[in-house]
Write a protein that holds these residues in place. Sequence first.
Motif, short mmCIF file in Angstrom:
data_model
loop_
_atom_site.label_atom_id
_atom_site.label_comp_id
_atom_site.label_asym_id
_atom_site.label_seq_id
_atom_site.Cartn_x
_atom_site.Cartn_y
_atom_site.Cartn_z
N LEU A 1 0.91 -1.62 0.14
CA LEU A 1 -0.01 0.15 -0.33
C LEU A 1 0.83 1.31 -0.31
N THR A 2 1.80 1.37 0.65
CA THR A 2 2.64 2.32 0.68
C THR A 2 3.44 2.69 -0.53
N GLU A 3 4.37 1.23 -1.70
CA GLU A 3 4.51 1.40 -3.10
C GLU A 3 3.65 1.97 -3.62
N LEU A 4 2.09 2.12 -3.57
CA LEU A 4 1.18 2.46 -4.24
C LEU A 4 0.98 3.74 -4.04
N SER A 5 0.80 4.07 -3.06
CA SER A 5 0.44 5.56 -1.93
C SER A 5 1.30 6.47 -2.62
N ASP A 6 3.46 5.54 -2.75
CA ASP A 6 4.34 6.85 -3.58
C ASP A 6 3.98 6.77 -5.18
N VAL A 7 3.41 5.81 -5.42
CA VAL A 7 3.81 5.80 -6.93
C VAL A 7 2.50 6.71 -7.85
N THR A 8 0.83 6.68 -7.01
CA THR A 8 -0.20 7.43 -7.42
C THR A 8 -0.64 8.64 -6.79
N HIS A 9 0.27 8.07 -5.52
CA HIS A 9 -0.14 9.93 -4.62
C HIS A 9 -1.24 9.81 -3.99
N VAL A 10 -2.14 8.40 -3.45
CA VAL A 10 -3.36 8.36 -3.10
C VAL A 10 -3.58 8.15 -1.68
N THR A 11 -3.93 9.23 -0.67
CA THR A 11 -3.66 8.54 0.39
C THR A 11 -4.47 8.47 1.04
N ASN A 12 -5.83 8.45 -0.02
CA ASN A 12 -7.22 7.99 1.42
C ASN A 12 -7.02 5.97 1.37
N ARG A 13 -7.55 5.88 2.77
CA ARG A 13 -6.84 4.03 2.60
C ARG A 13 -8.67 3.15 2.48
N PHE A 14 -9.69 3.98 1.73
CA PHE A 14 -10.47 2.92 1.08
C PHE A 14 -10.12 3.29 -0.78
N GLU A 15 -9.31 4.19 -1.18
CA GLU A 15 -8.85 4.45 -2.48
C GLU A 15 -8.40 3.77 -2.92
N LEU A 16 -6.65 3.80 -2.34
CA LEU A 16 -5.96 2.91 -1.48
C LEU A 16 -6.23 1.68 -2.05
N ILE A 17 -6.75 1.09 -1.31
CA ILE A 17 -7.08 -0.41 -1.33
C ILE A 17 -8.25 -0.48 -2.54
#
Length: 264
Positions: free
Chosen positions: A179-195
């Motif tokens: 999830l952290t890696e996905l957040s780094d790539v997408t800049h998404v911080t909202n947990r629901f969206e990230l998952i």
Amino acid sequence: MTENKRFALVGNPNSGKTSTFNLLTGSNQYVGNWPGVTVERKSGKYVKDKSIIIQDLPGIYSLSPFTPEENVTRDYLLSDDYDVVINLVDATNIERNLYLTTQLIEIGKPVVIALNMTDLLVKQNIFIDTEKLSYSLGVPVVNISALKNQGFDTLVTQSQKARAPQVQLHYDERFEASLTELSDVTHVTNRFELIKVFENDEKILERLALSARQAEEVLDIIAIAEDIFLDDRQSIVVNERYQYLTTLADMVESRTQGIRLNVS
Ligand code: BGO
């Protein structure tokens, strides 16, 4: 600090949503359909304070949009049309009911858990430490019984003043790393969206409009996770949620076998 006025009722089928909605709104109900689908839409005003609007949402088990009911509920919950979610949870079956709760909390708007059917707990020899449950999930938990009309004043007061969840639900470290890696790539911080990005949810991905390069990196991260977990993306998320909930239920719930020992 302004009070929440627009309540959304959400819960699994049979959690007592209809009973709760009827108690809260009495005869102040409006029934129609959700736009474009034949799913009934019910809203109403709180019997004791007409400035509070209550929106009933279709009973669902998850916010994965597979059915029209799940679609309606999810679209509404991702909108700005409400201030607080009242999440009906059947107290006799918390592990299964809280599956939806984890997703509601991750959306990030205020949530209050209405722990319903508490009149059945003693009979079924179940004890729930609601304080621990509230502390673990970072949201208020109010005991109610829709059958006995108990706990509703407290539920409304808590819902009026509820704020965004204070705790981030923490899953397995390997999943968190993805999830952290996905957040780094997408800049998404909202947990629901990230998952949802991890699950490759079409609607969320469409909304995010990632570049081709970002989309490729996202797929690489998910593929690595699937290799590590030896499972597909959706099943990984389902398992993570259930593992979290098994641990949580062990911590907050005790069930006795109905044999009472007399200690003298
Ligand atoms: C039947 N306590 C108890 N004991 N029961 C409750 C409570 C509570 O706090 N709240 C609701 N119920 P819905 P959804 C029924 O209909 O509100 C009961 O799906 C029956 N029906 O009375 O409909 C409620 O909207 C015959 O039970 O839930 C209802 O979320 C025999 O839980 C059921 C026994 O409530 C579902 C129960 C013909």
